[in-house]
Design a protein around this motif. Structure first.
Motif, mmCIF file in Angstrom:
data_model
loop_
_atom_site.group_PDB
_atom_site.id
_atom_site.type_symbol
_atom_site.label_atom_id
_atom_site.label_comp_id
_atom_site.label_asym_id
_atom_site.label_seq_id
_atom_site.Cartn_x
_atom_site.Cartn_y
_atom_site.Cartn_z
ATOM 1 N N LEU A 296 -52.143 -11.054 6.138
ATOM 2 C CA LEU A 296 -53.117 -11.733 5.586
ATOM 3 C C LEU A 296 -53.834 -12.607 6.704
ATOM 4 O O LEU A 296 -54.908 -12.747 6.971
ATOM 5 N N GLY A 297 -52.722 -13.400 7.544
ATOM 6 C CA GLY A 297 -53.429 -14.149 8.673
ATOM 7 C C GLY A 297 -54.046 -13.619 9.752
ATOM 8 O O GLY A 297 -54.886 -14.048 10.188
ATOM 9 N N SER A 298 -53.304 -12.248 10.109
ATOM 10 C CA SER A 298 -54.028 -11.628 11.175
ATOM 11 C C SER A 298 -55.647 -10.851 10.815
ATOM 12 O O SER A 298 -56.414 -10.971 11.419
ATOM 13 N N SER A 299 -55.516 -10.580 9.502
ATOM 14 C CA SER A 299 -56.928 -10.124 8.842
ATOM 15 C C SER A 299 -57.742 -11.309 8.983
ATOM 16 O O SER A 299 -59.057 -11.120 9.274
ATOM 17 N N ILE A 300 -57.283 -12.533 8.565
ATOM 18 C CA ILE A 300 -58.170 -13.769 8.723
ATOM 19 C C ILE A 300 -58.598 -13.888 10.028
ATOM 20 O O ILE A 300 -59.938 -14.010 10.473
ATOM 21 N N ALA A 301 -57.824 -13.846 10.888
ATOM 22 C CA ALA A 301 -57.956 -13.879 12.423
ATOM 23 C C ALA A 301 -58.896 -12.887 12.991
ATOM 24 O O ALA A 301 -60.078 -13.396 13.763
ATOM 25 N N SER A 302 -59.060 -11.716 12.425
ATOM 26 C CA SER A 302 -59.966 -10.655 12.817
ATOM 27 C C SER A 302 -61.306 -11.057 12.650
ATOM 28 O O SER A 302 -62.500 -10.905 13.510
ATOM 29 N N ARG A 303 -61.409 -11.769 11.332
ATOM 30 C CA ARG A 303 -62.842 -12.229 11.074
ATOM 31 C C ARG A 303 -63.268 -13.352 11.642
ATOM 32 O O ARG A 303 -64.473 -13.490 12.488
ATOM 33 N N VAL A 319 -55.124 -24.762 11.757
ATOM 34 C CA VAL A 319 -53.810 -23.969 11.545
ATOM 35 C C VAL A 319 -52.512 -24.620 11.853
ATOM 36 O O VAL A 319 -51.679 -24.542 11.018
ATOM 37 N N PHE A 320 -52.611 -25.361 12.972
ATOM 38 C CA PHE A 320 -51.415 -25.802 13.302
ATOM 39 C C PHE A 320 -51.195 -26.977 12.514
ATOM 40 O O PHE A 320 -49.905 -27.390 12.155
ATOM 41 N N ALA A 321 -52.148 -27.788 11.933
ATOM 42 C CA ALA A 321 -52.054 -28.962 11.027
ATOM 43 C C ALA A 321 -51.440 -28.447 9.829
ATOM 44 O O ALA A 321 -50.449 -29.119 9.202
ATOM 45 N N ALA A 363 -48.509 -16.658 7.152
ATOM 46 C CA ALA A 363 -49.889 -16.641 7.132
ATOM 47 C C ALA A 363 -50.630 -17.199 8.693
ATOM 48 O O ALA A 363 -51.374 -16.755 9.278
ATOM 49 N N SER A 364 -49.951 -18.522 8.607
ATOM 50 C CA SER A 364 -50.533 -19.291 9.862
ATOM 51 C C SER A 364 -49.976 -18.385 11.259
ATOM 52 O O SER A 364 -50.637 -18.443 12.210
ATOM 53 N N VAL A 365 -48.629 -17.970 11.005
ATOM 54 C CA VAL A 365 -48.206 -17.042 12.176
ATOM 55 C C VAL A 365 -49.052 -15.708 12.670
ATOM 56 O O VAL A 365 -49.453 -15.497 13.523
ATOM 57 N N GLY A 366 -49.557 -15.443 11.281
ATOM 58 C CA GLY A 366 -50.295 -14.125 11.711
ATOM 59 C C GLY A 366 -51.730 -14.380 12.436
ATOM 60 O O GLY A 366 -52.342 -13.608 12.940
ATOM 61 N N ILE A 367 -52.304 -15.728 12.071
ATOM 62 C CA ILE A 367 -53.516 -16.313 12.722
ATOM 63 C C ILE A 367 -53.196 -16.492 14.222
ATOM 64 O O ILE A 367 -54.046 -16.305 15.039
ATOM 65 N N PHE A 368 -52.009 -17.352 14.425
ATOM 66 C CA PHE A 368 -51.616 -17.635 15.734
ATOM 67 C C PHE A 368 -51.396 -16.554 16.757
ATOM 68 O O PHE A 368 -52.223 -16.695 17.766
ATOM 69 N N TRP A 369 -50.975 -15.255 16.503
ATOM 70 C CA TRP A 369 -50.641 -14.286 17.659
ATOM 71 C C TRP A 369 -52.081 -13.877 18.160
ATOM 72 O O TRP A 369 -52.215 -14.106 19.439
ATOM 73 N N PRO A 370 -53.021 -13.367 17.406
ATOM 74 C CA PRO A 370 -54.359 -12.859 18.125
ATOM 75 C C PRO A 370 -54.999 -13.921 18.559
ATOM 76 O O PRO A 370 -55.459 -13.588 19.704
ATOM 77 N N SER A 371 -55.106 -14.972 18.068
ATOM 78 C CA SER A 371 -55.617 -16.228 18.620
ATOM 79 C C SER A 371 -55.133 -16.989 19.927
ATOM 80 O O SER A 371 -55.843 -17.016 21.048
ATOM 81 N N ILE A 372 -53.825 -16.944 20.139
ATOM 82 C CA ILE A 372 -53.252 -17.236 21.463
ATOM 83 C C ILE A 372 -53.435 -16.081 22.450
ATOM 84 O O ILE A 372 -53.486 -16.296 23.511
ATOM 85 N N MET A 373 -53.309 -14.778 22.001
ATOM 86 C CA MET A 373 -53.563 -13.773 22.891
ATOM 87 C C MET A 373 -55.137 -13.811 23.408
ATOM 88 O O MET A 373 -55.262 -13.702 24.562
ATOM 89 N N LYS A 374 -55.974 -14.173 22.526
ATOM 90 C CA LYS A 374 -57.539 -14.557 22.968
ATOM 91 C C LYS A 374 -57.556 -15.638 24.028
ATOM 92 O O LYS A 374 -57.788 -15.455 25.238
#
Length: 489
Positions: A296-303, A319-321, A363-374
């Motif tokens: 779910l987090g990675s799907s949100i990150a893609s948006r 996300v970190f907070a 879910a935060s982890v799912g957002i973190f990975w593609p975002s830190i890669m970016k």
């Protein structure tokens, strides 16, 4: 199994499906067929590589215990893995930049394949060798593949925005769907088919071999700095100078270490947090629910990454907070909710609250990975990408080794509190990174204006000189014809 877990898993499944299927044109990026083929090839290889890692996770501890090793022996084996990643990871990362990222990805497959084979031996020294190989492989998994992707993406001339699409899909599949399927498949091999705890490692070895077979003919080689004049020490110096001279890279490394250190600590803590009195909880089903949350987090990150605003440096502060709050929940619930004293019962009310909080963290982890890669693709220089990324993992591995060594000495709420503080620090540093990036961008824009004005000035001077020369030539011509003409410039 309690209805509670089915409802949680089913509800999350519906949310993930809704988020994925409800994407509009604003959430999608128009891509070329050449890039789509390139992306799919990478996703297949990355998913196989991640499956080789995920298949081993559920049964590592169990396998060691079946060989008769106690908690202390097993702890030392785990420390050897993280220590190996810390000591040798930077070296293999530097070699990846110099000798080639494709070779490094193949080395990952070979090293992890051999690590899986060592699981057939009950000898402690052989298992220790396997953990060392596994530590080296882990460093390559989290650096070489991404480094190859970024370099190859730009080498082929693809749109930089499309890189975020590959990142988010890789996390959605490799860290989400593949993790769930791997956990269930490992369970089938061991429990349903009765093949024993070493079977998932054999399956992982097969998948790693398939990944290497695909890499060999379909991936081209790329390098960081292949020059013969730079040895390993020189490569380290380049990476160290880049980190020391660019605040953005240093901040990014600190943010990554703080978050990943908290994340790996969470892996050891969630089980005792949800079952402090040996409550009967379905570990495999909970793990699958966590991975669904990560999807779910990675799907949100893609948006988020598909849109120009908000910027990744901005939304990651939130996300970190949020993740910091979720890991302080065990301390809060211990004060507000009376702990259960009954052994072996189902999950408590406090455990249910923590379960939902931990899903938010995943879910935060799912957002973190593609975002830190970016962000890494934006800020880390290409010539030392793998080396710098493995430098970032040094403090992470030190922290995890310290936690593992003292896991029985520190109260669980203290460790969760430490992780919460680290995540709050990551949010503060992320704010600083955004400010520095904006200052750098403004400075670069100002420099462009100054250069443009200087060029305009130089152009005006050149034109004036040309006009003056032409006027002087005209005056000289008139004088030779017996006419005089005043020169008014």
């Amino acid at each position: 199994m309690e209805l509670f877990y089915y409802l949680a898993f089913g509800g999350l499944s519906v949310v993930v499906a809704t988020v994925e299927l409800s994407k509009t044109n604003k959430d999608r990026v128009a891509i070329s067929s050449a890039f789509n083929s390139f992306k799919n090839n990478y996703l297949v290889v990355y998913s196989l590589a991640m499956a080789g890692d995920w298949l081993q996770g559920p049964y590592v501890y169990y396998l060691y215990s079946q060989y008769g090793f106690d908690k202390g022996d097993i702890g030392r084996l785990f420390i050897a893995g993280f220590g190996s990643s810390m000591l040798f990871g930077t070296i293999v990362g530097s070699l990846a930049d110099k000798q080639g990222r494709k070779r490094a990805c193949m080395t990952y497959c070979i090293a992890y394949f051999l690590s899986c084979i060592t699981k057939h031996s009950p000898e402690y020294k052989v298992l220790m060798l396997g953990r060392v190989l596994g530590g080296i492989a882990t460093s390559l998994l989290f650096s070489a593949f991404e480094s190859w992707l970024v370099a190859e993406h730009f080498k082929r001339g693809f749109d930089p925005q499309w890189l975020s699409l590959t990142f988010s899909k890789a996390i959605f599949l490799g860290n989400g769907l593949v993790a769930i399927i791997s956990g269930l498949f490992a369970n089938v091999l061991v429990d349903n088919l009765g093949l024993g705890p070493v079977a998932p490692f054999d399956a992982a070895a097969i998948l790693l071999a398939i990944a290497m077979v695909i890499i060999l003919p379909s991936w081209s080689e790329n390098y960081g700095d292949p020059s013969e004049s730079k040895d390993l020490i020189a490569q380290f110096k380049v990476a160290a100078v880049a980190i020391a001279s660019d605040e953005k890279i240093a901040l990014l490394g600190a943010i990554q270490s703080l978050f990943e250190g908290s994340m790996y600590t969470f892996v050891f803590l969630w089980t005792p947090a949800l079952s402090p009195n040996d409550e009967d909880i379905p570990h495999g089903f909970i793990f699958a629910t966590f991975m669904l949350s990560s999807m779910l987090g990675s799907s949100i990150a893609s948006r988020l990454l598909a849109r120009p605003t908000p910027k990744v440096e901005s939304y990651m502060q939130i996300v970190f907070a949020i993740s910091s709050f979720t890991l302080i929940l065990p301390t809060i619930t211990s004060f507000l909710i009376a702990p259960s004293t009954e052994k072996g019962r189902s999950i408590s009310f406090g455990g249910c609250i923590l379960f939902f909080g931990f899903c938010v963290f995943e879910a935060s982890v799912g957002i973190f990975w593609p975002s830190i890669m970016k962000m890494r693709s934006q800020y880390i220089p290409e010539e030392a990408r793998s080396t710098i990324m493995n430098f970032f993992r040094i403090p992470l591995n030190i922290f995890v080794c310290i936690v593992l060594y003292n896991v029985s000495a520190l109260p669980i709420n203290v460790m969760f509190g430490m992780c919460s503080i680290f995540l709050l620090m990551a949010a503060i540093l992320q704010r600083r990174l955004m400010v520095v990036a904006e200052m750098h961008k403004s400075s670069a824009t100002s420099s462009k204006w100054v250069i443009s004005l200087k060029l305009i000035d130089l152009g005006c001077i050149r034109i004036a000189n040309e006009l003056l020369a032409e006027a002087q030539d005209w005056s000289s011509l008139k004088e030779r014809d017996g006419e005089t003409a005043p020169l008014n410039i």
